[in-house]
Scaffold this motif. Structure first.
Motif, PDB file in Angstrom:
ATOM      1  N   ALA A   1      25.320 -14.885  19.716  1.00  0.00           N
ATOM      2  CA  ALA A   1      24.316 -13.949  19.206  1.00  0.00           C
ATOM      3  C   ALA A   1      23.822 -14.326  17.810  1.00  0.00           C
ATOM      4  O   ALA A   1      23.233 -13.506  17.128  1.00  0.00           O
ATOM      5  CB  ALA A   1      24.912 -12.540  19.186  1.00  0.00           C
ATOM      6  N   GLU A   2      24.042 -15.565  17.416  1.00  0.00           N
ATOM      7  CA  GLU A   2      23.630 -15.990  16.082  1.00  0.00           C
ATOM      8  C   GLU A   2      22.109 -16.030  15.968  1.00  0.00           C
ATOM      9  O   GLU A   2      21.420 -16.497  16.873  1.00  0.00           O
ATOM     10  CB  GLU A   2      24.174 -17.392  15.751  1.00  0.00           C
ATOM     11  CG  GLU A   2      25.677 -17.475  15.647  1.00  0.00           C
ATOM     12  CD  GLU A   2      26.353 -17.791  16.975  1.00  0.00           C
ATOM     13  OE1 GLU A   2      25.660 -17.848  18.020  1.00  0.00           O
ATOM     14  OE2 GLU A   2      27.579 -17.963  16.968  1.00  0.00           O
ATOM     15  N   SER A   3      21.616 -15.563  14.841  1.00  0.00           N
ATOM     16  CA  SER A   3      20.185 -15.687  14.549  1.00  0.00           C
ATOM     17  C   SER A   3      19.906 -17.148  14.167  1.00  0.00           C
ATOM     18  O   SER A   3      20.830 -17.933  13.931  1.00  0.00           O
ATOM     19  CB  SER A   3      19.808 -14.770  13.381  1.00  0.00           C
ATOM     20  OG  SER A   3      20.444 -15.209  12.197  1.00  0.00           O
ATOM     21  N   SER A   4      18.635 -17.498  14.081  1.00  0.00           N
ATOM     22  CA  SER A   4      18.312 -18.884  13.699  1.00  0.00           C
ATOM     23  C   SER A   4      18.804 -19.190  12.289  1.00  0.00           C
ATOM     24  O   SER A   4      19.272 -20.297  12.015  1.00  0.00           O
ATOM     25  CB  SER A   4      16.811 -19.149  13.831  1.00  0.00           C
ATOM     26  OG  SER A   4      16.086 -18.339  12.938  1.00  0.00           O
ATOM     27  N   SER A   5      18.731 -18.220  11.376  1.00  0.00           N
ATOM     28  CA  SER A   5      19.226 -18.477  10.019  1.00  0.00           C
ATOM     29  C   SER A   5      20.738 -18.668  10.019  1.00  0.00           C
ATOM     30  O   SER A   5      21.265 -19.486   9.258  1.00  0.00           O
ATOM     31  CB  SER A   5      18.817 -17.355   9.062  1.00  0.00           C
ATOM     32  OG  SER A   5      19.393 -16.135   9.437  1.00  0.00           O
ATOM     33  N   MET A   6      21.447 -17.959  10.885  1.00  0.00           N
ATOM     34  CA  MET A   6      22.898 -18.151  10.991  1.00  0.00           C
ATOM     35  C   MET A   6      23.221 -19.527  11.557  1.00  0.00           C
ATOM     36  O   MET A   6      24.167 -20.178  11.118  1.00  0.00           O
ATOM     37  CB  MET A   6      23.522 -17.065  11.862  1.00  0.00           C
ATOM     38  CG  MET A   6      23.526 -15.697  11.204  1.00  0.00           C
ATOM     39  SD  MET A   6      24.050 -14.392  12.328  1.00  0.00           S
ATOM     40  CE  MET A   6      25.753 -14.841  12.580  1.00  0.00           C
ATOM     41  N   GLN A   7      22.444 -19.965  12.532  1.00  0.00           N
ATOM     42  CA  GLN A   7      22.655 -21.303  13.093  1.00  0.00           C
ATOM     43  C   GLN A   7      22.404 -22.366  12.034  1.00  0.00           C
ATOM     44  O   GLN A   7      23.170 -23.325  11.917  1.00  0.00           O
ATOM     45  CB  GLN A   7      21.734 -21.518  14.295  1.00  0.00           C
ATOM     46  CG  GLN A   7      22.115 -20.701  15.499  1.00  0.00           C
ATOM     47  CD  GLN A   7      21.117 -20.858  16.638  1.00  0.00           C
ATOM     48  OE1 GLN A   7      20.152 -21.602  16.550  1.00  0.00           O
ATOM     49  NE2 GLN A   7      21.347 -20.129  17.720  1.00  0.00           N
ATOM     50  N   ILE A   8      21.345 -22.185  11.252  1.00  0.00           N
ATOM     51  CA  ILE A   8      21.043 -23.136  10.175  1.00  0.00           C
ATOM     52  C   ILE A   8      22.169 -23.141   9.157  1.00  0.00           C
ATOM     53  O   ILE A   8      22.645 -24.213   8.744  1.00  0.00           O
ATOM     54  CB  ILE A   8      19.687 -22.812   9.522  1.00  0.00           C
ATOM     55  CG1 ILE A   8      18.549 -23.182  10.478  1.00  0.00           C
ATOM     56  CG2 ILE A   8      19.535 -23.515   8.170  1.00  0.00           C
ATOM     57  CD1 ILE A   8      17.184 -22.688  10.054  1.00  0.00           C
TER      58      ILE A   8
END
Length: 174
Positions: A80-87
């Motif tokens: 459920a990671e957001s794109s900013s969390m993935q980055i």
């Protein structure tokens, strides 16, 4: 060359030029340390700098941890990671890799650089820290904008490695 490749190439080249100029200016501007020059003192000097170099990584871990805690991604198996969390996770992974190389290279550098130039270790540390934040900020803006920070870090590490190899095998062959 595509537009994206040009963006990355310009970013990478600017990162390398700014890194080299910054290391040179800082090395010439910082005072040499007042140590006797014994290997143990040199390594202790570099280890202190390495604690500063690891600060960006620690801040990245805090950011990733807090982001997970405050979202559905608290359970990593949910994906459920957001794109900013993935980055942020990718940046932290890459920073750990770069910190490993920096630690080994800066410790070796501290053992072989002339005593009157030992402040180059702190010059490299300052540039490393700034470059890691540039990498993180650039990646957050757009993935292609990570190039200046990435190239500055990678080529800083390569420069230290090449200097150590030069010092060990050419300047004073065994």
């Amino acid at each position: 060359m595509t537009k994206e490749q040009k963006t990355v190439a310009i970013g990478a080249a600017s990162g390398i030029v700014l890194m080299a100029l910054s290391v040179w200016l800082l090395t010439n501007g910082l005072p040499p340390p007042k140590i006797e020059g014994a290997t143990a003192e040199r390594l202790a000097y570099a280890l202190q700098a390495n604690v500063v170099a690891i600060v960006p990584f620690f801040l990245m871990l805090i950011t990733v941890g807090n982001s997970r805690f405050l979202s559905d991604a608290i359970d990593p198996t949910r994906r459920a990671e957001s794109s900013s969390m993935q980055i942020d996770g990718r940046v932290a992974d890459n920073t750990l890799q770069q910190n490993f190389v920096f630690a080994v290279a800066s410790l070796a550098l501290s053992a072989v650089v002339p005593a009157h130039s030992l402040q180059v270790v702190w010059a490299c540390t300052i540039v490393f820290v700034v470059a890691r934040f540039v990498f993180w900020f650039g990646y957050r803006l757009h993935p292609l904008y990570r190039a200046p920070g990435m190239s500055a870090t990678a080529y800083l590490n390569l420069g230290m490695i090449l200097y150590v190899l030069y010092a060990v095998f050419i300047r004073s062959p065994r």
